[in-house]
Write an enzyme that holds these catalytic residues in place. Structure first.
Site, PDB file in Angstrom:
ATOM      1  CB  SER A  30      -0.895   0.052   1.246  1.00 60.19           C
ATOM      2  OG  SER A  30      -1.898  -0.906   1.147  1.00 60.19           O
ATOM      3  CG  HIS A  61      -2.248  -2.337  -3.450  1.00 60.85           C
ATOM      4  ND1 HIS A  61      -1.277  -3.231  -3.080  1.00 60.85           N
ATOM      5  CD2 HIS A  61      -2.764  -1.853  -2.297  1.00 60.85           C
ATOM      6  CE1 HIS A  61      -1.206  -3.282  -1.761  1.00 60.85           C
ATOM      7  NE2 HIS A  61      -2.105  -2.461  -1.261  1.00 60.85           N
ATOM      8  CG  HIS A  83      -4.086  -7.372   0.891  1.00 60.81           C
ATOM      9  ND1 HIS A  83      -4.185  -6.611  -0.248  1.00 60.81           N
ATOM     10  CD2 HIS A  83      -3.165  -6.765   1.674  1.00 60.81           C
ATOM     11  CE1 HIS A  83      -3.348  -5.581  -0.153  1.00 60.81           C
ATOM     12  NE2 HIS A  83      -2.716  -5.653   1.006  1.00 60.81           N
ATOM     13  CE1 TYR A  85      -8.195  -6.436   1.577  1.00 58.94           C
ATOM     14  CE2 TYR A  85      -6.399  -6.482   3.166  1.00 58.94           C
ATOM     15  CZ  TYR A  85      -7.008  -5.930   2.046  1.00 58.94           C
ATOM     16  OH  TYR A  85      -6.406  -4.885   1.404  1.00 58.94           O
ATOM     17  CD  GLU A  86      -7.227  -8.736  -2.696  1.00 60.56           C
ATOM     18  OE1 GLU A  86      -7.571  -8.940  -3.869  1.00 60.56           O
ATOM     19  OE2 GLU A  86      -6.058  -8.434  -2.371  1.00 60.56           O
ATOM     20  CB  ALA A 113       0.984   0.890   4.586  1.00 58.24           C
ATOM     21  CG  MET A 211      -4.728  -5.693   7.396  1.00 61.89           C
ATOM     22  SD  MET A 211      -6.166  -4.928   6.649  1.00 61.89           S
ATOM     23  CE  MET A 211      -6.609  -3.731   7.920  1.00 61.89           C
ATOM     24  CB  SER A 212       0.174  -7.444   3.522  1.00 59.17           C
ATOM     25  OG  SER A 212       1.083  -6.439   3.935  1.00 59.17           O
ATOM     26  CG  ASN A 235      -2.109   3.912  10.917  1.00 59.50           C
ATOM     27  OD1 ASN A 235      -1.755   3.405   9.842  1.00 59.50           O
ATOM     28  ND2 ASN A 235      -2.589   3.196  11.903  1.00 59.50           N
ATOM     29  CG  HIS A 247      -6.796   2.792   2.336  1.00 62.53           C
ATOM     30  ND1 HIS A 247      -5.785   1.940   2.738  1.00 62.53           N
ATOM     31  CD2 HIS A 247      -6.667   2.920   0.995  1.00 62.53           C
ATOM     32  CE1 HIS A 247      -5.076   1.576   1.661  1.00 62.53           C
ATOM     33  NE2 HIS A 247      -5.592   2.161   0.596  1.00 62.53           N
TER      34      HIS A 247
HETATM   35  N1  HPA Z   1      -3.638  -1.744  10.985  1.00 62.18           N
HETATM   36  C1  HPA Z   1      -3.638  -2.669  10.005  1.00 62.18           C
HETATM   37  N2  HPA Z   1      -3.145  -2.447   8.798  1.00 62.18           N
HETATM   38  C2  HPA Z   1      -2.625  -1.228   8.562  1.00 62.18           C
HETATM   39  C3  HPA Z   1      -2.599  -0.222   9.523  1.00 62.18           C
HETATM   40  C4  HPA Z   1      -3.130  -0.496  10.813  1.00 62.18           C
HETATM   41  O1  HPA Z   1      -3.147   0.348  11.725  1.00 62.18           O
HETATM   42  N3  HPA Z   1      -2.011   0.860   8.954  1.00 62.18           N
HETATM   43  C5  HPA Z   1      -1.696   0.506   7.693  1.00 62.18           C
HETATM   44  N4  HPA Z   1      -2.058  -0.760   7.435  1.00 62.18           N
END
Ligand code: HPA
Length: 274
Positions: A30, A61, A83, A85-86, A113, A211-212, A235, A247
């Site tokens: 990401s 992406h 991912h 989760y897809e 990310a 998540m990856s 973040n 996002h």
């Molecule tokens: N959590 C999960 N996935 C993420 C986050 C997060 O805070 N930031 C960027 N991808």
């Protein structure tokens, strides 16, 4: 995992680039896609031309494979990833690693990310992965054993290779980009975590959450590639600040960090010996 689909993907890439002999691979997560611009791009191919890989469907992406070069190292750059989760299984996630393995690459850098859990990981920080925690609730190697992924029970003691982590420190110094180290935890998503989950992840040793990355890293390590992992912290993880996550925040933070991401990756490519 669908091995027929993996081979179809390999045939498509071999047909398009019969001369390709990548020494290494780069998976851009990401907000990372534009890092490819720092390399010399010979040609690109949309993911939709690669059977089983398909469209990424996630903002940030690009969904493009680039045959590129930098510092004398032929590189396959995956601009965008699939991912868990897809909900379409492991095959699209495994294809990049399978292609690299079968085309003879020996090193992979996986980027993402992530949310910072540790206090010294504010947005904009680059973090080298020292280790990971697989909290996806599944594993891409569940199923019949195929020797392409090494032994039945692959070792993961040095999954993120110490010599590559050391090369990352040298690259950070040379590029004058601050670099932290930490443990990355992969949760399935697609929801962001709850504050209680983040407190739990913190207690079990996670420094950052996403998540990856974990599936590609463990597949590549099992297949005998040397793996390095790199997060851009976008973040503070849920509940650390009293504000919701989005996002957009992730894309904004990677945009701001892009010059550092590019110069760091280039220096890392200069530092590594294959
Ligand atoms: N959590 C999960 N996935 C993420 C986050 C997060 O805070 N930031 C960027 N991808």
């Amino acid at each position: 995992m669908d091995y027929q689909e993996l081979d179809n993907a390999l045939q498509a890439v071999r047909k398009r680039w019969p001369e390709a002999r990548p020494a290494c691979g780069l998976i851009l997560g990401s907000g990372w896609s534009d890092v490819a611009e720092a390399f010399t791009i010979r040609d690109t191919m949309p993911y939709t031309d690669i059977p089983g890989l398909g469209a990424t469907g996630v903002v940030g992406h690009a969904g493009r494979l680039a045959l590129a070069e930098y510092a004398g190292k032929e590189t396959l750059i995956f601009q965008g990833r699939r991912h868990w989760y897809e909900g379409v299984g492991w095959t699209p996630i495994a294809i990049p690693v399978y292609l690299l393995k079968q085309l003879g690459a020996s090193m992979l850098l996986v980027t993402n990310a992530a949310g910072g859990i540790r206090e010294d990981l504010p947005p904009g920080t680059l973090m080298a992965l020292d280790d990971h925690i697989n909290f996806l609730g599944s594993h891409p190697l569940i199923g019949a054993h195929d020797p392409v992924w090494g032994p039945r029970f692959p070792d993961q003691t040095f999954i993120y290779k110490p010599e590559l982590r050391a090369a990352m420190d040298r690259a950070a110094k040379a590029a004058e980009v601050p670099l932290k180290h930490g443990v990355y935890l992969a949760a399935s998503g697609p929801t962001y975590e709850t504050p209680a989950e983040i407190q739990f992840y913190k207690r079990i040793g996670a420094d950052a959450v996403g998540m990856s990355t974990v599936p590609e890293a463990l597949l590549a390590n099992a297949a005998g590639l040397r793996v390095a992992g790199l997060s851009c912290i976008t973040n503070f993880a849920a509940g650390i600040l009293a504000q919701p996550l989005s996002h957009e925040e992730v894309t904004e933070a990677t945009k701001e960090a892009m010059p550092r991401m590019k110069s760091f990756v280039l220096k890392f490519w200069e530092e590594i010996t294959l």
